[in-house]
Scaffold this active site. Structure first.
Site, mmCIF file in Angstrom:
data_model
loop_
_atom_site.group_PDB
_atom_site.id
_atom_site.type_symbol
_atom_site.label_atom_id
_atom_site.label_comp_id
_atom_site.label_asym_id
_atom_site.label_seq_id
_atom_site.Cartn_x
_atom_site.Cartn_y
_atom_site.Cartn_z
ATOM 1 N N CYS A 183 0.830 -1.193 0.000
ATOM 2 C CA CYS A 183 0.000 0.000 0.000
ATOM 3 C C CYS A 183 0.859 1.235 0.000
ATOM 4 O O CYS A 183 2.068 1.186 0.123
ATOM 5 C CB CYS A 183 -0.891 0.031 1.237
ATOM 6 S SG CYS A 183 0.011 0.536 2.709
ATOM 7 N N HIS A 399 -3.345 -4.020 7.792
ATOM 8 C CA HIS A 399 -2.246 -3.096 7.479
ATOM 9 C C HIS A 399 -2.771 -1.663 7.330
ATOM 10 O O HIS A 399 -2.192 -0.717 7.891
ATOM 11 C CB HIS A 399 -1.569 -3.560 6.187
ATOM 12 C CG HIS A 399 -0.402 -2.734 5.771
ATOM 13 N ND1 HIS A 399 0.903 -3.153 5.926
ATOM 14 C CD2 HIS A 399 -0.323 -1.516 5.184
ATOM 15 C CE1 HIS A 399 1.723 -2.226 5.461
ATOM 16 N NE2 HIS A 399 0.994 -1.228 4.990
ATOM 17 N N GLU A 400 -3.876 -1.502 6.597
ATOM 18 C CA GLU A 400 -4.427 -0.151 6.390
ATOM 19 C C GLU A 400 -4.953 0.433 7.696
ATOM 20 O O GLU A 400 -4.773 1.621 7.970
ATOM 21 C CB GLU A 400 -5.538 -0.187 5.337
ATOM 22 C CG GLU A 400 -5.103 -0.673 3.966
ATOM 23 C CD GLU A 400 -3.854 0.013 3.460
ATOM 24 O OE1 GLU A 400 -3.703 1.235 3.671
ATOM 25 O OE2 GLU A 400 -3.009 -0.672 2.864
ATOM 26 N N HIS A 403 -2.166 1.957 9.612
ATOM 27 C CA HIS A 403 -1.840 3.338 9.237
ATOM 28 C C HIS A 403 -2.800 4.308 9.923
ATOM 29 O O HIS A 403 -2.383 5.330 10.471
ATOM 30 C CB HIS A 403 -1.935 3.515 7.724
ATOM 31 C CG HIS A 403 -0.796 2.900 6.970
ATOM 32 N ND1 HIS A 403 0.511 2.980 7.399
ATOM 33 C CD2 HIS A 403 -0.765 2.198 5.806
ATOM 34 C CE1 HIS A 403 1.297 2.365 6.533
ATOM 35 N NE2 HIS A 403 0.549 1.870 5.564
ATOM 36 N N HIS A 409 5.124 2.804 7.660
ATOM 37 C CA HIS A 409 5.759 1.546 7.283
ATOM 38 C C HIS A 409 6.972 1.285 8.166
ATOM 39 O O HIS A 409 7.653 2.214 8.594
ATOM 40 C CB HIS A 409 6.182 1.583 5.816
ATOM 41 C CG HIS A 409 5.032 1.470 4.868
ATOM 42 N ND1 HIS A 409 4.955 2.173 3.688
ATOM 43 C CD2 HIS A 409 3.895 0.735 4.934
ATOM 44 C CE1 HIS A 409 3.824 1.875 3.065
ATOM 45 N NE2 HIS A 409 3.169 1.006 3.803
#
Length: 732
Positions: A183, A399-400, A403, A409
């Site tokens: 991403c 993962h999103e 964020h 990251h």
């Protein structure tokens, strides 16, 4: 006879066509999985056990046993309905092309959690609808996934399912042979001053500062992030099979698995601190677009018909939705294929009081629009153009959300981007992970530190308190003394009764189900091992004290003990090899030595490979990418990440590092800085010279012969009248 032959030939051609189509779909799935098996729902045995004569809404009142065989293993699952991820005010809607919402009524009891019979260290998350299952089965040695076949094999028989192991998931490579980025992420805007709530937030911050002389004293009490999940019409058609309830059930199951990753995480700054856990998600609203949205007034819409979207533009358009302000996070699920194999994008959260992006963010104004940047998106279409499997979807969504919760990251340092031999990459790694390495579903120390700060600063604004903490979920909560789970609710546990109280009248001191140093309801004898040694962190095995039910903190290993990467333990920490030799660890910038262990005398000295040569393990970061069999392979830079890092926090070190890592762009940039002004100056004089030459040409064509440089000379025009001549006719 001829007609019959034609018919037979036609049938043969059709059969071959569908056979080829099926083989093509199988081949596509084989790009993602090394091995999988297909089985029919009739091969699954379901047994329901009612707990008592009286009806009860307690999820443990009904146990469902599910048994089947696949992948060479017989599974007997003990399941119970659960609604952990559904808000008490949960609503689901189908939306048509004009934006009209229709309520969709859901069967909440089709979602299950549980365990594998006979496996103490196991867990199951499942959704079962009409006998077709979507589930993840976690065992100590392996994780198994099951999902409907139609999602990946459209020509497979109806009511069949695909089963595969997590270890059989392939890591995708792009055309250059590098692992594609999972991403991008965005840091939008600067510090905003929220005048309306400024005083309140200042007071809140001041109160918290006084309460937090030791930052670990503060533990958030609001632990659930209410979600708005939106599926566009592409996702509805592809992942939901054109069925609204199937789409909704898929999303609930997905968030249920992601919630478990977060809920089990201990958010801490250092491993020697306790931190806090139990932070997760709850779904408050799901919106499914059954058709493309009709545009009004020419305004772009995230659900409109468009073959190709720029991922960042799509997220910005989605973030214009006013309804996002009522949720902790809003997430868009789409089936679009994005450039570069990008599977998701999200705005990054920040612990700063009035920064925008991520959880609990204030509104943000940009280009005439009000944006709500508590948003992100995920795609179910990978860089091959294939649908992602359940395992990939879980990791991408987690993962999103990472964020949104404040993690960027993972940086390329050993602590947060370890090699495969040290557990593999963590969840917030820049590039996609297989999900099989032990670290793939965990947050790195870097992510833990970042997210922890954001949770402490902002979770109190928009998170909610857990609504269902009940006796029987194997977690000790509230005023519970113990919780024996399934057995406890049947009043069959010897340590814990059905009300989650210790059976002290029978001599119970603790619960075997909840405490590692408890056996037969008594404290285990002093010296009994309760935790294995951890060589990566220089921690010895831990042993029970005999006076408490909890496992004590592990003592440090003796100085000189070998730890990861040929290092040695010193004062309870793993010291890298170079430092044990009185040198400094570094990364060789010569390609030939890039994947050898290198040291240097001091910070300004040149790196050199150690003798004898020591080749770094595969996956270790090197000067242009990552090591593979002793060779440093170049990987794609995450340009979005670096770009937004520099905008967010400009300093000399980061700028120099950015220029070094992007040398081509740096050369173009520096050249442009000098060339553009010089070009403008040259162009100015060229135009001036051209104007002068045009004046000379114009002068040469005039009759007054006055040179343009003689501007002061006045020209007097004298008009002389002409004499008229009359011609007289002579008359003779």
């Amino acid at each position: 006879m001829f007609t019959k032959c034609i018919s037979c030939c036609g049938l043969a051609i059709i059969s071959v066509f569908f056979a080829c189509l099926f083989v093509e779909n199988c081949a596509a799935l084989q790009k993602t999985l090394r091995h999988y098996e297909i089985f029919h729902k009739d091969d699954v045995v379901h047994r329901v056990v009612k707990r008592g004569a009286k009806h009860s809404t307690n999820p443990f009142n009904t146990i469902k046993e599910v048994e089947f065989t696949t992948l060479g293993k017989n599974f007997r699952l003990i399941l119970h309905p659960h609604r952990d991820v559904l808000h008490s005010k949960f609503r689901a809607y189908a939306v048509d092309a004009d934006g009209n919402e229709t309520v969709v009524h859901m069967d909440h009891d089709s979602f299950y959690s549980g365990r594998v019979f006979g496996e103490l260290e196991s867990s199951v998350r499942a959704h079962i609808e009409d006998g077709t299952m979507t589930m993840s089965i976690h065992l100590p040695e392996e994780t198994y996934h099951i999902e409907p076949s139609w999602r990946h094999l459209p020509e497979a028989k109806k009511d069949t399912m695909v089963a595969y192991k997590a270890s059989d998931v392939k890591v995708h490579k792009n055309e250059a042979g590098a692992t594609p980025k999972t991403c991008g992420y965005i840091k939008e805007g600067l510090e905003l001053e929220d005048k309306e709530h400024g005083d309140t937030l200042d007071n809140e911050l001041h109160t918290r500062e006084k309460r937090q002389s030791d930052q670990y004293e503060y533990t958030p009490t609001k632990t659930r992030c209410p979600l708005l999940l939106v599926a566009d019409y592409r996702f509805f058609q592809e992942m939901g099979g054109g069925n609204t309830k199937t789409t909704i059930n898929y999303l609930i199951s997905l968030i249920d698995r992601v919630h478990k990753i977060y809920n089990d995480t201990v958010w801490q700054d250092r491993s020697d601190q306790e931190g806090f856990k139990g932070m997760g998600f709850v779904i408050k609203k799901i919106v499914v677009h059954s058709e493309p949205t009709r545009l009004r007034g020419g305004e772009a819409h995230y659900n409109m018909i468009r073959e190709k979207w720029d991922v960042r533009n799509l997220l910005e358009v989605f973030s214009r939705e006013y309804s996002h302000k009522d949720f902790c996070l809003a997430h868009l699920f789409t089936d679009l294929k994005f450039e570069g194999g990008i599977l998701g994008l999200a705005y990054v959260g920040s612990p700063r009081r009035n920064s925008v992006g991520g959880i609990c963010t204030p509104e943000y104004f940009k280009n005439g629009y009000t944006l709500y940047l508590n948003s992100g998106l995920s795609s179910s279409r990978n860089h091959y153009g294939q649908r992602v499997i359940t395992r990939e979807a879980d990791l991408v969504t987690a993962h999103e959300f990472g964020h949104n919760w404040g993690s960027e990251h993972d940086p390329d340092i050993p602590e947060c981007s370890p090699s495969a031999s040290q557990g593999g990459s963590f969840l917030m790694y820049t590039y996609s992970v297989s999900g099989y390495d032990v670290n793939n579903k965990k947050f790195s120390p870097c992510s833990l530190r970042s997210i922890r700060k954001v949770l402490q600063a902002k979770s109190g604004r928009c998170f909610s308190e857990p609504e269902e903490s009940f006796c029987g979920n194997l977690r000790v909560e509230g005023d519970e003394q113990c919780d024996a789970g399934l057995l406890g609710t049947e009043d069959n546990d010897s340590c814990c009764d059905k009300n989650c109280k210790l059976r002290r009248n029978q001599g119970a001191m603790c619960s075997d189900k909840n405490s590692p140093c408890c056996q037969n309801c008594q404290f285990m004898a002093s010296g009994m091992k309760c935790r294995e040694a951890q060589y990566a962190t220089c921690e010895q095995e831990a042993r029970c004290t005999g006076a408490h039910a909890e496992c004590p903190k592990s003592p440090a290993m003796a100085d000189g003990t070998t730890c990861q990467e040929r290092g040695q333990c010193r004062n309870g920490k793993c010291v890298p090899y170079c430092e044990t030799q009185g040198l400094q660890s570094c990364m060789c910038d010569i390609i030939a030595d890039a994947c050898k262990r290198c040291c240097r005398m001091s910070i300004n000295e040149t790196c050199f490979p150690v003798e004898p040569p020591d080749v770094l393990p595969d996956g270790t970061p090197c000067i242009t990418g990552f090591c593979n069999k002793g060779v440093c392979e170049k990987t794609i830079q995450d340009v979005v990440e670096r770009f937004w890092d520099i905008i967010e926090e400009i300093n000399v070190a980061k700028t120099l590092r950015f220029l070094k890592d992007n040398i081509v762009m740096a050369v173009v940039l520096v050249t442009a800085v000098f060339w553009i002004p010089i070009s403008c100056v040259i162009s100015y004089f060229d135009r001036k010279k051209l104007r002068h030459e045009m004046k000379l040409i114009e002068w040469s064509q005039k009759l007054d012969l006055i040179h343009p440089s003689d501007e002061r000379r006045r020209v007097i025009h004298i008009r002389v009248p002409r004499q008229k001549i009359s011609v007289a006719r002579a008359c003779n």
